[in-house]
Design a protein around this motif. Structure first.
Motif, mmCIF file in Angstrom:
data_model
loop_
_atom_site.group_PDB
_atom_site.id
_atom_site.type_symbol
_atom_site.label_atom_id
_atom_site.label_comp_id
_atom_site.label_asym_id
_atom_site.label_seq_id
_atom_site.Cartn_x
_atom_site.Cartn_y
_atom_site.Cartn_z
ATOM 1 N N ASP A 1 0.826 -1.199 0.000
ATOM 2 C CA ASP A 1 0.000 0.000 0.000
ATOM 3 C C ASP A 1 0.872 1.267 0.000
ATOM 4 N N ALA A 2 1.889 1.275 0.845
ATOM 5 C CA ALA A 2 2.787 2.454 0.925
ATOM 6 C C ALA A 2 3.547 2.629 -0.387
ATOM 7 N N LEU A 3 3.966 1.519 -0.993
ATOM 8 C CA LEU A 3 4.686 1.606 -2.270
ATOM 9 C C LEU A 3 3.759 2.107 -3.369
ATOM 10 N N ALA A 4 2.519 1.631 -3.365
ATOM 11 C CA ALA A 4 1.571 2.072 -4.390
ATOM 12 C C ALA A 4 1.291 3.572 -4.249
ATOM 13 N N LEU A 5 1.107 4.019 -3.006
ATOM 14 C CA LEU A 5 0.791 5.437 -2.770
ATOM 15 C C LEU A 5 1.916 6.372 -3.200
ATOM 16 N N THR A 6 3.136 5.889 -3.118
ATOM 17 C CA THR A 6 4.279 6.739 -3.448
ATOM 18 C C THR A 6 4.813 6.453 -4.856
ATOM 19 N N GLY A 7 4.078 5.672 -5.631
ATOM 20 C CA GLY A 7 4.493 5.401 -7.014
ATOM 21 C C GLY A 7 5.692 4.485 -7.124
ATOM 22 N N LEU A 8 5.890 3.626 -6.119
ATOM 23 C CA LEU A 8 7.074 2.768 -6.098
ATOM 24 C C LEU A 8 6.747 1.297 -6.343
ATOM 25 N N ALA A 9 5.503 1.022 -6.748
ATOM 26 C CA ALA A 9 5.073 -0.381 -6.848
ATOM 27 C C ALA A 9 6.008 -1.208 -7.736
ATOM 28 N N ASP A 10 6.546 -0.595 -8.788
ATOM 29 C CA ASP A 10 7.412 -1.361 -9.692
ATOM 30 C C ASP A 10 8.874 -1.357 -9.262
ATOM 31 N N PHE A 11 9.159 -0.762 -8.109
ATOM 32 C CA PHE A 11 10.554 -0.604 -7.693
ATOM 33 C C PHE A 11 10.857 -1.339 -6.391
ATOM 34 N N ALA A 12 9.950 -2.220 -5.994
ATOM 35 C CA ALA A 12 10.076 -2.876 -4.684
ATOM 36 C C ALA A 12 11.430 -3.573 -4.508
ATOM 37 N N ASP A 13 11.961 -4.159 -5.588
ATOM 38 C CA ASP A 13 13.191 -4.943 -5.461
ATOM 39 C C ASP A 13 14.444 -4.165 -5.831
ATOM 40 N N ALA A 14 14.283 -2.877 -6.176
ATOM 41 C CA ALA A 14 15.449 -2.062 -6.527
ATOM 42 C C ALA A 14 16.210 -1.669 -5.260
ATOM 43 N N TYR A 15 17.470 -1.261 -5.431
ATOM 44 C CA TYR A 15 18.292 -0.809 -4.304
ATOM 45 C C TYR A 15 18.490 0.700 -4.387
ATOM 46 N N PRO A 16 18.669 1.353 -3.235
ATOM 47 C CA PRO A 16 18.764 2.818 -3.232
ATOM 48 C C PRO A 16 19.754 3.373 -4.253
ATOM 49 N N LYS A 17 20.912 2.731 -4.412
ATOM 50 C CA LYS A 17 21.909 3.308 -5.328
ATOM 51 C C LYS A 17 21.457 3.289 -6.784
ATOM 52 N N GLN A 18 20.440 2.490 -7.096
ATOM 53 C CA GLN A 18 19.923 2.450 -8.468
ATOM 54 C C GLN A 18 18.894 3.550 -8.729
ATOM 55 N N LEU A 19 18.535 4.289 -7.686
ATOM 56 C CA LEU A 19 17.409 5.219 -7.798
ATOM 57 C C LEU A 19 17.855 6.680 -7.864
ATOM 58 N N SER A 20 17.030 7.495 -8.515
ATOM 59 C CA SER A 20 17.244 8.950 -8.523
ATOM 60 C C SER A 20 16.949 9.509 -7.131
ATOM 61 N N GLY A 21 17.346 10.760 -6.903
ATOM 62 C CA GLY A 21 17.056 11.411 -5.626
ATOM 63 C C GLY A 21 15.568 11.441 -5.323
ATOM 64 N N GLY A 22 14.772 11.711 -6.349
ATOM 65 C CA GLY A 22 13.322 11.785 -6.156
ATOM 66 C C GLY A 22 12.747 10.441 -5.710
ATOM 67 N N MET A 23 13.232 9.365 -6.357
ATOM 68 C CA MET A 23 12.735 8.031 -5.994
ATOM 69 C C MET A 23 13.195 7.668 -4.583
ATOM 70 N N ARG A 24 14.413 8.057 -4.241
ATOM 71 C CA ARG A 24 14.885 7.769 -2.868
ATOM 72 C C ARG A 24 14.013 8.463 -1.840
ATOM 73 N N GLN A 25 13.624 9.706 -2.162
ATOM 74 C CA GLN A 25 12.797 10.385 -1.169
ATOM 75 C C GLN A 25 11.382 9.805 -1.147
ATOM 76 N N ARG A 26 10.926 9.270 -2.264
ATOM 77 C CA ARG A 26 9.630 8.574 -2.221
ATOM 78 C C ARG A 26 9.724 7.382 -1.264
ATOM 79 N N VAL A 27 10.895 6.732 -1.255
ATOM 80 C CA VAL A 27 11.082 5.616 -0.309
ATOM 81 C C VAL A 27 11.035 6.155 1.129
#
Ligand code: ADP
Ligand code: MG
Length: 258
Positions: free
Chosen positions: A112-138
């Protein structure tokens, strides 16, 4: 739930940071706290959240927690503070670790938290693979996964570029509209405060006192409309005039590097 601060004062040794702050954060509102650099915004947020014990006064949380609330207060900081060896879902799940939840409930909350923040497709990604915006969504997902009663945000978008910040402001409002979580939002960005907040608390510097507490006069959903631009610009100018001399003083201060 509501937050109440009564007569808050704080010193770091000889440095008198906050003085005589009385403030209530109303149930379901977004209260922005603005003020020049070094005026004690983060200190005040830390006191409201119980991370810092004030040298005077007290802060209290009042009322009943919403349904499903596991932690009354959660933070979102500017610098994400994600664990690099954990996936996105692992970082979000961290906030649930000390709570006795069934596997199903844990999974549901994270999804639910991942869906709300637009991260549903990124559940298995690691922080270093993500942009600053995606990290803050986490960072935001990790804060909301416990369904907090009060969300404390310390310049959460200040490290992001302007376009990403714009996107995250929209998303934060959409998330807030669902739960209407009582929120304290510290920012040095006046436009951000004027876009997000119901009320804006203005702090002075040395010591930080509550200089002004302003209700934003335009309903949030109408703030983008041209008919309200003049009122918001006038308020922006008033806030800036109020902060400018101290912002200039903070900018010109010589820091004792000893
Ligand atoms: N742990 C600390 N020890 C000593 N001084 C501190 C500490 N934390 C903050 N300060 C000082 O207190 C003042 C207020 O800091 P802070 O609350 O971080 O302000 P803001 O968030 O508004 O920039 C600053 O002058 C800062 O240098
Ligand atoms: Mg700060």
């Amino acid at each position: 739930m509501e937050l109440r601060a009564e007569g808050i004062g704080h010193r770091y040794g000889a440095l008198d940071v906050l003085d005589g702050i009385d403030l209530s954060v109303r149930e379901g509102e977004i209260l922005a706290v603005i003020g020049p650099s070094g005026c004690g915004k983060s200190t005040l947020l830390g006191i409201l959240g119980g991370l810092i014990r004030p040298t005077a006064g007290r802060a209290a949380i009042v009322g009943d927690a919403p349904q499903g609330c596991l932690n009354a207060l959660t933070y979102v900081f500017q610098d994400f503070a994600l664990l690099p060896w954990r996936s996105v879902a692992g970082n979000v799940g961290l906030a649930l670790e000390h709570h006795p939840l069934s596997r199903g409930e844990r999974h549901r909350r994270i999804a639910d938290a991942l869906a709300l923040t637009g991260l549903a497709d990124f559940a298995d990604a690691y922080p270093k693979q993500l942009s600053g915006g995606m990290r803050q969504r986490v960072g935001i997902a990790r804060a909301i996964v416990v369904r907090p009663a009060v969300l404390l945000m310390d310049e959460p978008l200040s490290a992001l570029d302007a376009q990403t910040r714009e996107l995250l402001q929209e998303e934060l409002l959409a998330i807030w509209a669902r739960e209407r979580t009582t929120t304290v939002y510290v920012t040095h960005n006046l436009m951000e405060a004027l876009r997000l907040a119901d009320r804006i608390a203005v702090l002075s510097r040395r010591p930080g006192r509550l200089k002004d507490l302003i209700e934003v006069p335009v309903p949030r959903e109408m703030r983008g409309e041209p008919g309200h631009a003049a009122a918001l610009t006038a308020l922006h100018d008033r806030l800036w005039q109020s902060i400018r001399p101290e912002a200039a003083a903070a900018d010109r201060e010589i820091v004792d590097a000893a």
